[in-house]
Design an enzyme around this catalytic site. Structure first.
Site, PDB file in Angstrom:
ATOM      1  N   GLU B 264       0.636  -1.608  -0.082  1.00 26.75           N
ATOM      2  CA  GLU B 264      -0.107   0.096  -0.028  1.00 26.75           C
ATOM      3  C   GLU B 264       1.158   1.185  -0.022  1.00 26.75           C
ATOM      4  O   GLU B 264       1.696   1.693   1.211  1.00 26.75           O
ATOM      5  CB  GLU B 264      -0.878   0.119   1.312  1.00 26.75           C
ATOM      6  CG  GLU B 264      -2.230   0.586   1.068  1.00 26.75           C
ATOM      7  CD  GLU B 264      -1.391   1.839   2.057  1.00 26.75           C
ATOM      8  OE1 GLU B 264      -0.768   3.252   1.475  1.00 26.75           O
ATOM      9  OE2 GLU B 264      -2.505   2.056   3.575  1.00 26.75           O
ATOM     10  N   CYS B 301      -1.150   7.903   5.483  1.00 24.53           N
ATOM     11  CA  CYS B 301      -2.029   7.823   3.378  1.00 24.53           C
ATOM     12  C   CYS B 301      -2.600   8.317   2.915  1.00 24.53           C
ATOM     13  O   CYS B 301      -2.837   8.405   1.711  1.00 24.53           O
ATOM     14  CB  CYS B 301      -1.852   5.790   3.408  1.00 24.53           C
ATOM     15  SG  CYS B 301      -2.564   5.054   4.888  1.00 24.53           S
TER      16      CYS B 301
END
Lengths: 529, 529
Positions: B264, B301
């Site tokens: 990710e 993120c």
């Protein structure tokens, strides 16, 4: 229906701009009409772009519309009639019964995916309702549903001219998922591919699908490479050789945006024969084994290529019966010159080893024309097998190697050296199997499918099938290329957070209009909210 | 509990054989005791081998045993008490409340996976019963169940020292799946990692798990590379930078046997503000937005790094409110020197462009020691954004870029140029949203999660979460790293064909002893056969 040698993209048939070639009848070696044209780089790019444009519309088609399209594909393939099965036989050397059987499987797969997507189970719909008063933070409303991944490149394979080619399992599952498909057809059966492509094109048009939902290309490896590198393509389905699969895998992973390649490649499908089973039924097992290893001239990815057994009278009885059976087996036609010469070369490699004996061979080919293979059963000792990795690889064709083991420990050592496999088989009595838990556990860890007292050939198309396995059986052991679960390769989940209920996709609406089984707050439910 | 600086493998703590280092307190820049030793290549190999040996036993543990182990991990982490939260704060600069919140989430995840595997839903058990009389061929009995994939390498991330590190989501989901885990901890918080590692080690021992079920390594990128290349490792979980994720992805795909990397990585998380929403509540949205972009010093993120809106009075009102809010925001501590200097360098890059204006900045840092970042809100015009790809990338830290669009078409053009994203957000009235179907469809195709009238920070841990997205948000858009579905990364199906019923795994027995919901002949059923 006339075969033109054209390719299909943007909803139309076009003459391929690269140099063409003619297919061969592998039984006679003779050329088949017409000249088949091949795609240029620009044509590959155009097909990929058309698929991307179709995706914007196709991904939003309803499940009913998509199911109708898949069923129409099956109907149109049946409408091709004997023109299709005749061409299959001409291009592959397969008898009519095999061509008809494979056609039935292909149409069955298309219809199965139509039924399956209508159930909506592939959507994996989930709802977690809001908890505005939760401490320390409120919980939002979250809803999760699978969506189509994007345009998929599908590579046809030589040995399944229908069921793993233009309208085969990869195409059916990708279209069912909502992904447009660009097929790179296999050079061995271009006429078959075109006929099926024409059926698909007609079905797309009749069903009102966007031009670009399906394309059919033809050409050499460079055409395939260009397709896998096209930025519009988001996944690849492939069945074929280890070399071919890994070449595509490398290209796909070297893209600026890597994409998944689902390649089903290489497997020797070990068959373990335990003594009690052989004592009970050596002859029956031998007959089944020889049938499985020579079926389709041994050109199945799940052909049992390796037999592991304990030395002793039971094994010798089995080997005698198998040898006798094999000697009465005719040479078979192979699919093309390349596969035939690989088989001959591979077999010669085995025969040149002084630690490999020939147990028996089938009859020699009657014709000098065409591409034929002689079935062959080989034997070696476990200690030699363990010493020589050069005899561990798949030999594609009607050959199998029997590895004679001194005891169960040695047998497990042999299994332990093997790579991942599509299938593993054990013949044993139930009592015997219960005593070999370590063996079962070891084999389970190596395979995608474990067969007891049967043979791995004959891959059933159903929800419980797993056709794939640890590397190098396939590039990703987590996915099957056969059965309803194959659709999972081409889906990705999207989560909708605090989305206005009236604007949600139908699968996630409170009223559950699609009558799905959904996971609501962690529990399966078929109810409206 | 004392922090020794050791690493853990084969069920024991060892001094790392490579050169050690000390962690820094990012708020002060001062070194923290003790010296942390790093793993040698031999130690990495030994840990991987221990994981493979543990796999043979661990994959066969019952769901109850595994659930008990996961709950024990959570208990032991809580038992670390303030020693843990204090060390988190010292190594990350996070306030105690954040450390406590993240600990709660981490333990919550471990307990969620314990509950989830006890339900058995992750097994995806399927049964197709035999039809011995079927024509033209009998149908065998086929049963399908998920099994553990193999040992998993987990990489800790800087910004979640607990929830995405040693015992974070990747570790919890892999252990739940039945896969041993080898953690390569993040160099920024080695003490935190060791404390959690000690809790995990204690839990493994108390629960009678095999040595090797969990290992904790520490070291530089070479240690991580060695781990990903270890033949025993079968999958990789990673959260972090694009560069780091892609380096691991490349290594994993260049192995003789490629393995999946679930990385990710990179996302700007576009936030689209439609005029009616701004007309109604510019100030509220501005406040929420500034909170979301500066939370954790912008080190999430899913930080909203890009705002897209139509020019006009509504937007100016929003920007004024946001600027005012931001000016009252303090500079924040960044996690380490590397992240801080990347932020400064990235921000300077934006400020040097004459087509980017600074709308507002937060307060300057009060201290000259340590690593601090000043929150910054930037503005550009859509036509400039479209011309300059150098301002499209994620800027990790408390900065966001507002792109002012002339109309909806231009806004969609900007969205169209964006890469894949973890999240996308729209602020709009319901009526307005209904009029922007093309916008919603476009954004849905780009993201893993779509948020309406909220903010992307705060990733709920539940079955409906999707944390992942089209490349480069993650390497594989088909999988989430948060929520129960994260377990699917580490499972592979195995099919049992004609297997004696008494010897089948419990999940597939006729009597359904685990009380699973199974797919029996295509239909969901909780019954015995």
């Amino acid at each position: 229906m006339r075969i033109s040698g054209d390719i299909y993209y943007q909803g139309e048939w076009h003459k391929g701009e690269s140099e063409g070639y003619q297919a061969l009848d592998p039984a006679s070696g003779k050329s088949l009409e017409p000249v088949m044209s091949a795609a240029s780089e620009v044509q590959v790019d155009t097909a990929a772009q058309a698929a991307a444009e179709a995706f914007a519309e196709y991904r939003n088609t309803s499940l009913t519309e998509r199911a109708k399209f898949l069923r129409c594909c099956a109907d149109e393939i049946m409408n091709l009639g004997e023109a299709l099965t005749d061409r299959v036989s001409a291009e592959t050397g397969y008898p009519t019964a095999r061509a008809e059987g494979e056609r039935a499987r292909t149409c069955g797969q298309l219809r199965m995916f139509a039924d399956y997507i209508e159930s909506g189970d592939h959507l994996d719909a989930r709802i977690d309702t809001a908890q505005p008063d939760r401490q320390p933070l409120p919980k939002p409303d979250l809803r999760y549903v699978n969506q189509a991944l994007g345009p998929v490149a599908v590579f046809g394979v030589a040995n399944f001219p229908l069921a793993f080619s233009v309208a085969g399992g990869d195409t059916a599952s990708a279209l069912a998922a909502g992904c447009p498909v660009v097929v790179k057809s296999h050079p061995s059966h271009p006429g078959t591919s075109e006929l099926v492509g024409r059926a698909m094109a007609t079905a797309a048009e009749k069903s009102g699908m966007p031009a670009g939902v399906f394309s059919l290309l033809r050409g050499d490896n460079a055409v395939g490479a260009r397709l896998v590198q096209a930025p519009q393509i988001k996944a690849v389905g492939f069945t074929g050789s280890f070399k071919g699969g890994m070449a595509l895998h490398k290209l796909a992973n070297e893209r600026p945006d890597p994409i998944p390649v689902f390649a089903e490649m290489s497997s020797v499908n070990p068959l373990v024969l335990l003594p009690e089973a052989l004592k009970d039924s050596a002859e029956t097992i031998a007959k089944g084994f020889v049938g499985s290893m020579t079926m389709g001239t041994g050109q199945f990815c799940v052909k049992p290529g390796l037999v592991l057994a304990l030395e002793g009278a039971e094994l010798e009885a089995f080997l005698n019966a198998a040898s006798e059976q094999l000697q009465q087996t005719d040479a078979g036609v192979m699919l093309n010159e390349g596969i035939c010469s690989s088989y001959d070369k591979g077999l010669t490699g085995y025969l040149n080893q002084d630690f490999v004996q020939v147990l028996a061979q089938g009859r020699e080919a009657q014709s000098e024309q065409g591409f034929h293979a002689r079935p062959t059963l080989l034997r070696t000792r476990a200690e030699d097998f363990l010493k020589h990795p050069e005899i561990h690889d798949e030999l594609f064709g009607p050959a199998s190697l029997v590895v004679v083991c001194k005891d169960s420990n040695q047998l497990r050592s042999v299994l332990d050296t093997l790579d991942g496999q599509l299938s593993g088989t054990i013949h044993s009595t139930q009592e015997e199997l219960a005593h070999h838990k370590a063996l079962v556990d070891l084999l389970t860890a190596k395979v995608g499918r474990l067969v007891i007292n049967g043979f791995p050939t004959g891959v059933e198309v159903c929800p419980s099938m797993m056709h794939g396995g640890p590397f190098p059986a396939s590039t990703d052991a987590r996915f099957t290329s056969v059965g309803t679960a194959a659709i999972q390769r081409f889906l990705r989940p999207v989560c909708f957070q605090n989305f206005p209920e009236p604007l949600l996709p139908d699968a996630l609406r409170d009223s559950n209009p699609l009558k799905l089984t959904r996971v609501v707050n962690g529990t399966l439910s078929q109810e409206a909210l």
